[in-house]
Design a protein around this motif. Sequence first.
Motif, PDB file in Angstrom:
ATOM      1  N   THR A   1       0.812  -1.209   0.000  1.00  0.00           N
ATOM      2  CA  THR A   1       0.000   0.000   0.000  1.00  0.00           C
ATOM      3  C   THR A   1       0.848   1.263   0.000  1.00  0.00           C
ATOM      4  O   THR A   1       0.437   2.271  -0.562  1.00  0.00           O
ATOM      5  CB  THR A   1      -0.967   0.031   1.201  1.00  0.00           C
ATOM      6  N   ALA A   2       2.022   1.206   0.571  1.00  0.00           N
ATOM      7  CA  ALA A   2       2.883   2.393   0.573  1.00  0.00           C
ATOM      8  C   ALA A   2       3.269   2.772  -0.855  1.00  0.00           C
ATOM      9  O   ALA A   2       3.246   3.949  -1.223  1.00  0.00           O
ATOM     10  CB  ALA A   2       4.123   2.152   1.418  1.00  0.00           C
ATOM     11  N   ASP A   3       3.599   1.763  -1.670  1.00  0.00           N
ATOM     12  CA  ASP A   3       3.946   2.027  -3.069  1.00  0.00           C
ATOM     13  C   ASP A   3       2.745   2.578  -3.826  1.00  0.00           C
ATOM     14  O   ASP A   3       2.861   3.496  -4.630  1.00  0.00           O
ATOM     15  CB  ASP A   3       4.445   0.761  -3.763  1.00  0.00           C
ATOM     16  N   LEU A   4       1.569   1.999  -3.584  1.00  0.00           N
ATOM     17  CA  LEU A   4       0.361   2.463  -4.262  1.00  0.00           C
ATOM     18  C   LEU A   4       0.027   3.896  -3.861  1.00  0.00           C
ATOM     19  O   LEU A   4      -0.373   4.699  -4.694  1.00  0.00           O
ATOM     20  CB  LEU A   4      -0.820   1.535  -3.943  1.00  0.00           C
ATOM     21  N   GLU A   5       0.201   4.218  -2.599  1.00  0.00           N
ATOM     22  CA  GLU A   5      -0.072   5.577  -2.136  1.00  0.00           C
ATOM     23  C   GLU A   5       0.905   6.566  -2.773  1.00  0.00           C
ATOM     24  O   GLU A   5       0.517   7.661  -3.167  1.00  0.00           O
ATOM     25  CB  GLU A   5       0.024   5.650  -0.611  1.00  0.00           C
ATOM     26  N   ALA A   6       2.174   6.174  -2.906  1.00  0.00           N
ATOM     27  CA  ALA A   6       3.170   7.043  -3.528  1.00  0.00           C
ATOM     28  C   ALA A   6       2.831   7.267  -4.999  1.00  0.00           C
ATOM     29  O   ALA A   6       2.935   8.391  -5.508  1.00  0.00           O
ATOM     30  CB  ALA A   6       4.559   6.435  -3.395  1.00  0.00           C
ATOM     31  N   GLU A   7       2.397   6.209  -5.698  1.00  0.00           N
ATOM     32  CA  GLU A   7       2.003   6.349  -7.101  1.00  0.00           C
ATOM     33  C   GLU A   7       0.793   7.257  -7.240  1.00  0.00           C
ATOM     34  O   GLU A   7       0.735   8.103  -8.125  1.00  0.00           O
ATOM     35  CB  GLU A   7       1.690   4.978  -7.707  1.00  0.00           C
ATOM     36  N   ALA A   8      -0.172   7.079  -6.373  1.00  0.00           N
ATOM     37  CA  ALA A   8      -1.379   7.909  -6.425  1.00  0.00           C
ATOM     38  C   ALA A   8      -1.036   9.372  -6.153  1.00  0.00           C
ATOM     39  O   ALA A   8      -1.535  10.273  -6.821  1.00  0.00           O
ATOM     40  CB  ALA A   8      -2.414   7.415  -5.423  1.00  0.00           C
ATOM     41  N   ALA A   9      -0.166   9.596  -5.199  1.00  0.00           N
ATOM     42  CA  ALA A   9       0.221  10.968  -4.868  1.00  0.00           C
ATOM     43  C   ALA A   9       0.973  11.618  -6.031  1.00  0.00           C
ATOM     44  O   ALA A   9       0.822  12.813  -6.294  1.00  0.00           O
ATOM     45  CB  ALA A   9       1.075  10.989  -3.606  1.00  0.00           C
ATOM     46  N   ALA A  10       1.770  10.823  -6.740  1.00  0.00           N
ATOM     47  CA  ALA A  10       2.515  11.358  -7.879  1.00  0.00           C
ATOM     48  C   ALA A  10       1.588  11.700  -9.038  1.00  0.00           C
ATOM     49  O   ALA A  10       1.836  12.647  -9.782  1.00  0.00           O
ATOM     50  CB  ALA A  10       3.576  10.359  -8.331  1.00  0.00           C
ATOM     51  N   LEU A  11       0.520  10.927  -9.204  1.00  0.00           N
ATOM     52  CA  LEU A  11      -0.406  11.158 -10.298  1.00  0.00           C
ATOM     53  C   LEU A  11      -1.334  12.340 -10.047  1.00  0.00           C
ATOM     54  O   LEU A  11      -1.739  13.026 -10.973  1.00  0.00           O
ATOM     55  CB  LEU A  11      -1.259   9.902 -10.549  1.00  0.00           C
ATOM     56  N   VAL A  12      -1.686  12.545  -8.822  1.00  0.00           N
ATOM     57  CA  VAL A  12      -2.640  13.603  -8.473  1.00  0.00           C
ATOM     58  C   VAL A  12      -1.959  14.560  -7.520  1.00  0.00           C
ATOM     59  O   VAL A  12      -1.379  14.159  -6.526  1.00  0.00           O
ATOM     60  CB  VAL A  12      -3.896  12.991  -7.799  1.00  0.00           C
ATOM     61  N   SER A  13      -2.044  15.831  -7.820  1.00  0.00           N
ATOM     62  CA  SER A  13      -1.373  16.808  -6.964  1.00  0.00           C
ATOM     63  C   SER A  13      -2.306  17.280  -5.847  1.00  0.00           C
ATOM     64  O   SER A  13      -2.667  18.448  -5.768  1.00  0.00           O
ATOM     65  CB  SER A  13      -0.877  17.985  -7.802  1.00  0.00           C
ATOM     66  N   LEU A  14      -2.700  16.354  -4.991  1.00  0.00           N
ATOM     67  CA  LEU A  14      -3.503  16.674  -3.818  1.00  0.00           C
ATOM     68  C   LEU A  14      -2.570  16.818  -2.623  1.00  0.00           C
ATOM     69  O   LEU A  14      -1.492  16.230  -2.601  1.00  0.00           O
ATOM     70  CB  LEU A  14      -4.506  15.542  -3.533  1.00  0.00           C
ATOM     71  N   PRO A  15      -2.994  17.548  -1.616  1.00  0.00           N
ATOM     72  CA  PRO A  15      -2.203  17.557  -0.376  1.00  0.00           C
ATOM     73  C   PRO A  15      -2.098  16.129   0.162  1.00  0.00           C
ATOM     74  O   PRO A  15      -3.003  15.311  -0.053  1.00  0.00           O
ATOM     75  CB  PRO A  15      -3.028  18.442   0.565  1.00  0.00           C
ATOM     76  N   GLU A  16      -1.017  15.821   0.847  1.00  0.00           N
ATOM     77  CA  GLU A  16      -0.743  14.459   1.315  1.00  0.00           C
ATOM     78  C   GLU A  16      -1.917  13.818   2.054  1.00  0.00           C
ATOM     79  O   GLU A  16      -2.294  12.686   1.738  1.00  0.00           O
ATOM     80  CB  GLU A  16       0.521  14.447   2.194  1.00  0.00           C
ATOM     81  N   PRO A  17      -2.550  14.481   3.020  1.00  0.00           N
ATOM     82  CA  PRO A  17      -3.679  13.833   3.707  1.00  0.00           C
ATOM     83  C   PRO A  17      -4.836  13.509   2.754  1.00  0.00           C
ATOM     84  O   PRO A  17      -5.454  12.459   2.864  1.00  0.00           O
ATOM     85  CB  PRO A  17      -4.116  14.853   4.758  1.00  0.00           C
ATOM     86  N   ALA A  18      -5.108  14.389   1.808  1.00  0.00           N
ATOM     87  CA  ALA A  18      -6.202  14.152   0.861  1.00  0.00           C
ATOM     88  C   ALA A  18      -5.843  13.014  -0.099  1.00  0.00           C
ATOM     89  O   ALA A  18      -6.705  12.184  -0.427  1.00  0.00           O
ATOM     90  CB  ALA A  18      -6.515  15.421   0.082  1.00  0.00           C
ATOM     91  N   ALA A  19      -4.599  12.966  -0.548  1.00  0.00           N
ATOM     92  CA  ALA A  19      -4.167  11.891  -1.444  1.00  0.00           C
ATOM     93  C   ALA A  19      -4.256  10.548  -0.734  1.00  0.00           C
ATOM     94  O   ALA A  19      -4.704   9.552  -1.314  1.00  0.00           O
ATOM     95  CB  ALA A  19      -2.742  12.144  -1.931  1.00  0.00           C
TER      96      ALA A  19
END
Length: 136
Positions: free
Chosen positions: A91-109
Amino acid sequence: MADIFDVIADGTRRDILRLLLDRSTAGENGTSVSQIVSSLGVSQPTVSKHLKVLREAHLVSVREVGQHRYYSLLAAPLDEVDDWLVPFLDTADLEAEAAALVSLPEPAAHAAELVGRAAASAQHAVANALKKLPGR
């Protein structure tokens, strides 16, 4: 029927499945053996051998038109692979990928990723439960 993992262990069969997926996504209604041979650069006997294995595993369907056969992907047997693989996803890798794709603040991502994973897991669980109902 062969174990699904044995079937997809072969690289040529995975290439055929990917080609059929790409062509079905593009709106194609089946792919001929000659199109597979041409796209993959593999001999016709080799493609036919692998298509037989994929047919026996119910990963492809075939439609006959005269002398020609058109193959289409049947992805349902891959649910077993999905069920086995999901616990191994990091899940850490998936969260990092999602955060890279979408420029949301970290808590929102992070929240969006959790909601998305929960929705995907629920959809997968419901689909599997429905398949196991009698008469389906």
